[in-house]
Scaffold this active site. Structure first.
Site, PDB file in Angstrom:
ATOM      1  N   SER A 223      34.757 -20.661  77.524  1.00 60.54           N
ATOM      2  CA  SER A 223      34.810 -19.854  78.739  1.00 60.54           C
ATOM      3  C   SER A 223      33.495 -19.098  78.925  1.00 60.54           C
ATOM      4  O   SER A 223      32.437 -19.722  79.001  1.00 60.54           O
ATOM      5  CB  SER A 223      36.015 -18.913  78.676  1.00 60.54           C
ATOM      6  N   ASP A 310      43.579 -26.083  83.920  1.00 61.08           N
ATOM      7  CA  ASP A 310      42.934 -24.785  83.737  1.00 61.08           C
ATOM      8  C   ASP A 310      42.872 -24.059  85.079  1.00 61.08           C
ATOM      9  O   ASP A 310      42.256 -24.540  86.029  1.00 61.08           O
ATOM     10  CB  ASP A 310      41.523 -24.988  83.179  1.00 61.08           C
ATOM     11  N   HIS A 348      43.913 -22.672  80.010  1.00 61.45           N
ATOM     12  CA  HIS A 348      42.547 -22.210  79.719  1.00 61.45           C
ATOM     13  C   HIS A 348      42.287 -21.977  78.240  1.00 61.45           C
ATOM     14  O   HIS A 348      41.158 -22.082  77.793  1.00 61.45           O
ATOM     15  CB  HIS A 348      42.287 -20.912  80.493  1.00 61.45           C
TER      16      HIS A 348
END
Length: 370
Positions: A223, A310, A348
């Site tokens: 991320s 995601d 995610h």
């Protein structure tokens, strides 16, 4: 007698008639009162609803102006370093999270900044690791096992559950894992910034290289950490030191596009001057994390991992980065995109749950080390 009876009967009928009219009048008054109460009740409910909607509108409309006037607020949201979950966890005791072959220690990337780091050795060494100190852990980096430097995303600490679970998966796959909390995160001192976080990653990388001998060293970013990983890889390459491989989990193209696609950003995407109030304000904080531009320059082998479901970083961003890396002459064809089907529900943060992850890593990394 008849007259009196007739008179009495007439009076009784009149009384009954009057009484009936009285009851009807009272019923009418009662119905009118009930109607009035309902009207007042409906009017009150409508008034409260209007007040609530107006308040929501005022707050919604005020946020962009507040953010523009105080751009540091948006930086706090991007980093979310103040969200130090899980609570009541002693980062100095990773064994409390069943990382019983992990050492907690601290590095000083620059004056006034101390960053906390966990070093987890491969599972096969867990018995040897019991009771050992920093000297033993440093020496273990040179045992030939591959090393992963894990650069986490925003919010939380190195003790956040999905990060701990990934560390366990990588350790079981016989990797050394070094996970740090950037400055301002967890028990690390200082305040986060793109330059500062990149500096922290570079310092840890150089410390690992100084102790790892010929062991391969990989950067793994997740991320927000993908931007830290590519920043560090590009900087090292500019200084003549190429990273053995870069692994990006749920990467974005750049922070400007990620803010525009983030669920929180989508709330305001139709707001007039959205770019001015939000996207330009991100730039005022010197937050760029340009994965797209970095991958045009980085020649290290690259693997991208991304779940199709995601909702934080859209999957299409990984496809864009993959295409950029493929088209870059620097990539030399050592680029791989691994999508995870939306039916798996990894979202995610949960790619670590995939049972094939260790074999995916070995298939890509093993040929690079030989």
């Amino acid at each position: 007698m008849r007259k009196r009876n007739n008179s009495h009967g007439s009076k009784t009928a009149g009384e009954k008639s009057s009484s009936g009219r009285t009851r009807r009048a009272r019923a009418a008054e009662s119905r009118a009162a009930e109607a009035g109460e309902l009207s007042t009740s409906g009017s009150g409910w409508l008034s409260r609803t209007k007040t609530l909607l107006f308040t929501v509108f005022v707050v919604y409309s005020s946020v962009p102006f507040i953010i523009r006037l105080f751009p540091g607020i948006l930086a706090q949201v991007v980093y979310s370093h103040y969200v130090r979950v899980p609570f009541f966890v002693d980062l100095g005791r990773p064994a409390d999270l069943f990382l019983n072959h992990t050492l907690n220690f601290y590095l000083i990337p620059e004056d006034g900044v101390t960053v906390g780091v966990w070093h987890t050795v491969p599972d096969s060494q867990w018995q040897q690791a019991q009771g050992k100190g920093l000297g033993w852990y440093e020496a273990s980096l040179g045992d030939g096992a591959p090393v992963i430097i894990y650069l986490h995303g925003n919010g939380g600490t190195r003790a956040t559950d999905h990060r701990v679970q990934l560390i366990k998966v990588l350790s079981a796959a016989e990797f050394h894992v070094l996970a740090l909390d950037y400055r301002g995160f967890g028990d690390s001192t200082g305040q986060p910034s793109e330059l500062g976080m990149t500096t922290d990653a570079l310092h840890l990388y150089r410390w690992v290289k100084a102790n790892s001998g010929g062991s391969p060293v990989y950067l793994w970013g997740h991320s927000l950490g993908t931007g830290v990983a590519t920043n560090a890889a590009r900087k090292l390459q500019e200084l003549g030191s190429q990273v053995d491989a870069v692994i990006l989990e749920a990467p974005y193209t750049n922070i400007r596009e990620e803010v525009a696609n983030h669920p929180l950003g989508l709330i305001y995407c139709l707001f007039p001057a959205f770019e001015y109030f939000f996207l330009d304000t991100v730039a005022l904080n010197n937050i760029v994390f340009p994965n797209d531009e970095n991958l045009k320059m980085v020649s290290s082998p690259l693997m991208i991992l991304h779940a199709e479901d995601d909702r934080v970083v859209p999957f299409h961003m990984s496809k864009q980065l993959y295409d950029i890396a493929l088209q870059s002459q620097a990539s030399k064809g050592k680029v791989k995109l691994v999508p995870f089907s939306r039916s798996l529900g990894y979202g995610h943060n949960r790619i670590f749950q995939d049972p094939n992850l260790p074999s995916i890593l070995r298939e890509f990394l093993h040929p690079l080390a030989h």
